[in-house]
Design an enzyme around this catalytic site. Structure first.
Site, PDB file in Angstrom:
ATOM      1  N   TRP A 326       3.813  -0.583   1.597  1.00  0.00           N
ATOM      2  CA  TRP A 326       3.234  -1.843   2.064  1.00  0.00           C
ATOM      3  C   TRP A 326       2.342  -2.457   0.988  1.00  0.00           C
ATOM      4  O   TRP A 326       2.292  -3.678   0.832  1.00  0.00           O
ATOM      5  CB  TRP A 326       2.413  -1.598   3.328  1.00  0.00           C
ATOM      6  CG  TRP A 326       1.715  -2.816   3.861  1.00  0.00           C
ATOM      7  CD1 TRP A 326       2.196  -3.721   4.755  1.00  0.00           C
ATOM      8  CD2 TRP A 326       0.391  -3.268   3.520  1.00  0.00           C
ATOM      9  NE1 TRP A 326       1.271  -4.714   4.999  1.00  0.00           N
ATOM     10  CE2 TRP A 326       0.155  -4.459   4.251  1.00  0.00           C
ATOM     11  CE3 TRP A 326      -0.614  -2.794   2.677  1.00  0.00           C
ATOM     12  CZ2 TRP A 326      -1.047  -5.164   4.160  1.00  0.00           C
ATOM     13  CZ3 TRP A 326      -1.796  -3.505   2.582  1.00  0.00           C
ATOM     14  CH2 TRP A 326      -2.010  -4.672   3.311  1.00  0.00           C
ATOM     15  N   HIS A 327       1.652  -1.609   0.227  1.00  0.00           N
ATOM     16  CA  HIS A 327       0.705  -2.108  -0.763  1.00  0.00           C
ATOM     17  C   HIS A 327       1.375  -2.787  -1.951  1.00  0.00           C
ATOM     18  O   HIS A 327       0.755  -3.640  -2.589  1.00  0.00           O
ATOM     19  CB  HIS A 327      -0.201  -0.974  -1.255  1.00  0.00           C
ATOM     20  CG  HIS A 327      -1.333  -0.675  -0.339  1.00  0.00           C
ATOM     21  ND1 HIS A 327      -1.199   0.124   0.774  1.00  0.00           N
ATOM     22  CD2 HIS A 327      -2.626  -1.087  -0.351  1.00  0.00           C
ATOM     23  CE1 HIS A 327      -2.366   0.193   1.397  1.00  0.00           C
ATOM     24  NE2 HIS A 327      -3.244  -0.529   0.739  1.00  0.00           N
ATOM     25  N   GLY A 328       2.587  -2.427  -2.256  1.00  0.00           N
ATOM     26  CA  GLY A 328       3.202  -3.093  -3.393  1.00  0.00           C
ATOM     27  C   GLY A 328       4.574  -2.564  -3.740  1.00  0.00           C
ATOM     28  O   GLY A 328       4.931  -1.432  -3.393  1.00  0.00           O
TER      29      GLY A 328
END
Length: 483
Positions: A326-328
């Site tokens: 989700w973060h990247g």
């Protein structure tokens, strides 16, 4: 438009005056103003991406109505999948398309085949897309699980999706909290507005004085890690821990404080995670809205901890891998998530994942015990080490950074890239940690002191440091905007 800019405060002042001055007793007009202001706020970056927010709003508003109409469980699930596939598809295309294509090409290159990268696209990542897609999905999930009835008020729903204080970096709100406040009339509260201004001030302090001041040092160390000894690399990653905390928690404080100005209470997103006594407690205190989202909509539906230990461990691994992704769109974030899963599992297996849920370090004393100090330092060290992956540009850089620490384990004094004295930064971090320890029991009241003289002294010190560090990048963007 970013929170730490002059444009934002001019914008905020105008909206606030219109909201409580001209439209004080006009609930519908207030919601129209919030919606228009939110679209102006977001469109300040790139107006073209407003279409994505509007489309996501229309889809989930319609899906929510359809889920509620269905009596058949299978049909309810089919409509839920419409929301999930649309939002994940939107997020996947803009955030992960090139990542999957490039990973596919690299895999074939490892096997000895050469493929031209003509499939990649020049896709611009819309600011905040990871946040508002999750927020709209949570609305559909809650209706599906019969925890919420859909609203027929499209205007209020659109304002809920795009509410500008938390639109681009959270907290990721559930409709049961935020939408209900938007659909109901708000009344002006002087104390609530003052409380909001205090949180905004504290958030700006953390952003300007902690995050932005440390950013040049962190950037320099990670960009030139191959030339620095271990002492400088360790310093760089420790300072990055404070930078990312000051940056993201500072944003959350400003968001919560800004919402208060409009009579709306958002959920707390940070609860002093640097004082966590194990990794499980850390995740109960860091980015609370995201951790809660994953727990409610992925972990529990998978069986949570109600299933066998083996399946529970599987669920934990899934949650952290998804959180990393989700973060990247980078393998560094997946490694970061996997690292936290490995650190979390022993705490879970020992049954210590919830023992600190409702307590703070030094709960019944002025000072923490030696055991607590040791626990906090160990947890901070584990989390900080993981951030080498979080901050590095690539997996190669991350492992190169770690290898450099162990291969060149030596000390030399680090010099600030702009020529400033480093001792000033060390003292600043120590004072910041001490102050946060003092206020650790209430993350929403950073200036809650009985003595008005101490309160005014705290205000003066905070403002003084903000003015002192103003030139270190007052309008530097927030780290989590890239997610």
């Amino acid at each position: 438009m970013i929170f730490n800019s002059i444009e934002f405060f001019v914008f905020l002042f105008l909206v606030y005056v219109l909201y409580w001055g001209i439209l004080k007793k006009k609930h519908t007009a207030q919601n129209i103003l919030l919606l228009v202001a939110s679209y102006i706020f977001y469109g300040w970056w790139d107006w073209r991406f407003l279409s994505l927010i509007l489309l996501s709003t229309i889809v989930d508003y319609f899906v929510g109505m359809q889920i509620d109409k269905q009596s058949s469980h299978s049909k309810r699930k089919q409509w839920l999948w419409v929301s999930v596939l649309f939002n994940v598809g939107l997020l996947g295309f803009f955030k992960y398309y090139n990542f999957f294509v490039e990973s596919w090409i690299e895999m074939f290159e490892v096997m000895g085949y050469s493929i031209k990268s003509t499939w990649t696209l020049k896709v611009i990542l819309p600011v905040g897309i990871s946040f508002y897609t999750f927020q709209t999905m949570s609305y559909s999930f809650d209706i599906y699980y019969k925890k919420l009835k859909p609203t027929k008020d499209f205007l209020s729903f659109a304002a809920f999706v795009s509410f500008f204080p938390q639109l681009v970096a959270g907290p990721i709100e559930r409709a049961s909290n935020l939408l209900s406040q938007i659909t109901n009339k708000r009344t002006f509260s002087y104390n609530q507005s003052v409380s909001g201004l205090k949180l905004i001030l504290w958030g700006l302090f953390k952003k300007i004085v902690i995050a932005d001041a440390l950013a040049p040092i962190v950037d320099d160390v990670f960009a030139n890690y191959s030339t620095y000894p271990a002492s400088s690399l360790i310093l760089g990653v420790v300072l990055f821990s404070f930078q990312v905390y000051g940056d993201f928690s500072g944003y959350s404080d400003i968001a919560i404080g800004t919402a208060k100005l409009f009579g709306i209470e958002l959920m707390s997103n940070f609860k002093f995670p640097n004082f966590s006594r194990n990794v499980a407690e850390y995740w109960q205190r860091w980015h609370v809205s995201l951790s809660t989202w994953f727990r409610h909509y992925i972990y529990i539906p998978l069986g949570g901890s109600r299933v066998s230990k083996l399946k529970s461990v599987r669920n934990i691994i899934i949650i952290f891998l998804v959180s990393g992704f989700w973060h990247g769109a980078n393998w560094t974030f997946i490694f970061w998530g996997a690292f936290h899963a490995v650190a979390f599992i022993p705490v879970f297996l020992l049954g210590r994942n919830t023992i600190y849920k409702n307590t703070v370090v030094g709960e019944h004393s002025i000072f923490p015990s030696f055991l607590e100090i040791g626990q906090v330092l160990l947890t901070f060290a584990i989390v900080t080490f993981s951030r080498i992956f979080f901050r590095s540009e690539s997996i190669t850089d991350a492992f190169g950074f770690i290898r450099r620490i162990f291969e060149n384990f030596s000390y030399s004094e680090y010099l600030h890239p702009m020529g400033y004295r480093m001792i000033d930064y060390y003292v600043l971090i120590v004072l910041f940690v001490i102050y946060e320890y003092i206020i650790r029991k209430d993350e929403r009241s950073p200036f809650k002191f009985k003595s008005k003289y101490i309160r005014f002294l705290a205000y003066a010190v905070v403002i003084f440091f903000m003015l002192l560090f103003y030139d270190s990048g007052f309008d530097r963007s927030f780290i989590y905007f890239q997610f």
